[in-house]
Scaffold this active site. Structure first.
Site, PDB file in Angstrom:
ATOM      1  CG  HIS A 192      -1.820   1.150   1.366  1.00  0.00           C
ATOM      2  ND1 HIS A 192      -3.164   1.076   1.139  1.00  0.00           N
ATOM      3  CD2 HIS A 192      -1.575   2.438   1.709  1.00  0.00           C
ATOM      4  CE1 HIS A 192      -3.701   2.263   1.324  1.00  0.00           C
ATOM      5  NE2 HIS A 192      -2.764   3.114   1.678  1.00  0.00           N
ATOM      6  CD  GLU A 193       1.849   3.566   3.725  1.00  0.00           C
ATOM      7  OE1 GLU A 193       2.143   4.648   3.196  1.00  0.00           O
ATOM      8  OE2 GLU A 193       0.796   3.385   4.361  1.00  0.00           O
ATOM      9  CG  HIS A 196       0.140   6.023  -0.935  1.00  0.00           C
ATOM     10  ND1 HIS A 196      -0.973   6.544  -1.520  1.00  0.00           N
ATOM     11  CD2 HIS A 196      -0.282   5.439   0.206  1.00  0.00           C
ATOM     12  CE1 HIS A 196      -2.028   6.280  -0.780  1.00  0.00           C
ATOM     13  NE2 HIS A 196      -1.635   5.593   0.283  1.00  0.00           N
ATOM     14  CG  ASP A 269      -4.963   6.677   1.302  1.00  0.00           C
ATOM     15  OD1 ASP A 269      -4.381   7.476   2.041  1.00  0.00           O
ATOM     16  OD2 ASP A 269      -4.577   5.510   1.097  1.00  0.00           O
TER      17      ASP A 269
HETATM   18 ZN    ZN Z   1      -2.837   5.092   1.857  1.00  0.00          ZN
END
Ligand code: ZN
Length: 414
Positions: A192-193, A196, A269
């Site tokens: 996930h990170e 980004h 988010d």
């Molecule tokens: Zn996120």
């Protein structure tokens, strides 16, 4: 308790002030008595407050330049004040105290650092760059947290590292090493990170990655990406906003591509990107359909502001449609970027999973080694060049992620 007491007190206050002149009268939270007097309304509803205000207005009218009394008042809600109070001759001058800019932040840090023993190589300018959007109180807190950390570790001076760690504490809360996260969840957080970060590197003008970590924080964040901007931003273009939206979508996009599922961790988010998209449509006039029409009006602008819709229901639902469309295309963009860089995504996520933290340099090394995408390499290297040349502006754009407590995020990103 008795009608007329407030007015009598005001009279007395000014009498004393005139006797003691030269002096300053300071009224804190003046909105409590200085609120707009409403026309109509309930008869006798706020008689007492209005009488007090009237008395204050009358006293202030009677002032002349040689009495030697200065009136100073403070409020967080200037828009709620009675217009009569704000007329020249009453309060002549308004001094808005906004969030400090880069120079201001450094100066504030310097003030609070004065009473604390610091190591010689402290770079307060860097801390200032890393705390865009922080208030004076938060900056004070950062210095204090740094001092506490130094004491806890038995040192008698605060180091740069202490301060950087406390920046993270103020943004995302304390490290909670005791939180046990299953390996599978950890893997998801890593992807996930990195999602980004990779999308941020690809889209125009995104701030370069400073650090990514997946150590859980007490705010509930399971991980976050710290981006460091090369300059302080006051304006954002349409392209930058779309880039931001795609970057927010990057986390979820990575989950979908790698695990073929979606997690609740993207809640914050989603909230943020929707807010941006809505602003683009209803406030910034950035869509062809609606042109430069203001459909959302900010009230209470001074401290953040609350948006209020100012259009027909029908237009409202068309705005919603447009917002959904923008968010969707941001998501598509993120998926497209990640699909083109799957190898890089896996390598970066593996590294992060193993080390729990990845710095900007490590991120860059891996990108240099394995990226087949020129734009990403260039974006990452461009950021590195700026950093090594010592360009004076780098500001942190915290993107706290995997966070169910959005209210705390608000505080952090404010
Ligand atoms: Zn996120």
């Amino acid at each position: 308790m008795f009608v007329g007491m407030g007015a009598a007190k005001v009279r007395d206050l000014f009498k004393q002030a005139t006797e003691k002149a030269p002096c300053i009268i300071f009224i804190d939270e003046i909105d409590t008595i200085g609120k707009k007097r409403d026309s109509g309304g309930m008869p006798g509803g706020n008689d007492e407050r209005e009488q007090t205000l009237n008395q204050l207005l009358a006293e202030m009218d009677g002032f002349d330049g040689c009495k030697g009394v200065v009136i100073l008042a403070a409020t967080n809600r200037p828009e709620s004040l009675d217009p009569a109070l704000l007329r020249p001759g009453r309060f002549d001058r308004r001094i808005p105290v906004e969030l400090p800019d880069l120079v201001g932040r450094e100066a504030i840090l310097r003030v609070h650092a004065k009473g604390v023993k610091m190591a010689d190589n402290i770079d307060l300018n860097f801390i200032a760059r890393a705390t865009a959007g922080a208030s004076g109180a938060e900056l004070e807190n950062i210095i204090n947290e740094g001092a506490l950390r130094a004491v806890r570790e038995g040192r008698d001076r605060v180091s740069q590292e202490d301060l950087m760690e406390s920046v993270e504490v103020v943004i995302a809360g304390y490290q909670r090493k005791s939180t046990v996260i299953s390996p599978e969840e950890k893997r998801m957080v890593s992807y996930h990170e990195i999602g980004h970060a990779l999308v941020a590197a690809k889209v125009t003008d995104a701030a370069p990655v400073h650090k990514i970590t997946i150590v859980p924080r007490s705010s509930g964040a399971l991980g976050y990406t710290m981006q460091v901007d090369e300059k302080e931003r006051f304006l954002m273009t349409r392209e930058q906003l779309l880039g931001r939206i795609a970057t927010f979508a990057g986390g979820r996009a990575a989950e979908e591509l790698v695990f073929n599922t979606a997690t609740s961790g993207a809640a914050n988010d989603i909230e943020q990107m929707t807010k941006l998209a809505r602003s683009m449509v209803a406030r910034f006039g950035m869509t062809d359909e609606f042109g430069m029409t203001a459909m959302e009006v900010m009230t209470n602008r001074y401290l953040g502001g609350d948006p209020g819709l100012n259009c027909s229901d029908e237009t409202g639902s068309r705005i919603d449609e447009k917002v959904i469309q923008i968010v969707k295309s941001g998501h598509d963009k993120a998926v497209e970027v990640l699909k083109g860089n799957m190898d890089l995504l896996h390598r970066l996520a593996d590294f992060l999973l193993e080390h729990e933290t990845i710095t900007g340099e490590e991120f860059m090394d891996i990108v240099r080694q394995y990226s087949t995408d020129e734009t990403i390499v260039k974006a990452v290297e461009g950021a590195a060049d700026q950093a090594s040349e010592g360009v004076p502006h780098l500001s942190l754009e915290p993107v706290p992620n995997m966070n169910a407590h959005s209210s705390e995020d608000e505080a952090a990103t404010r």
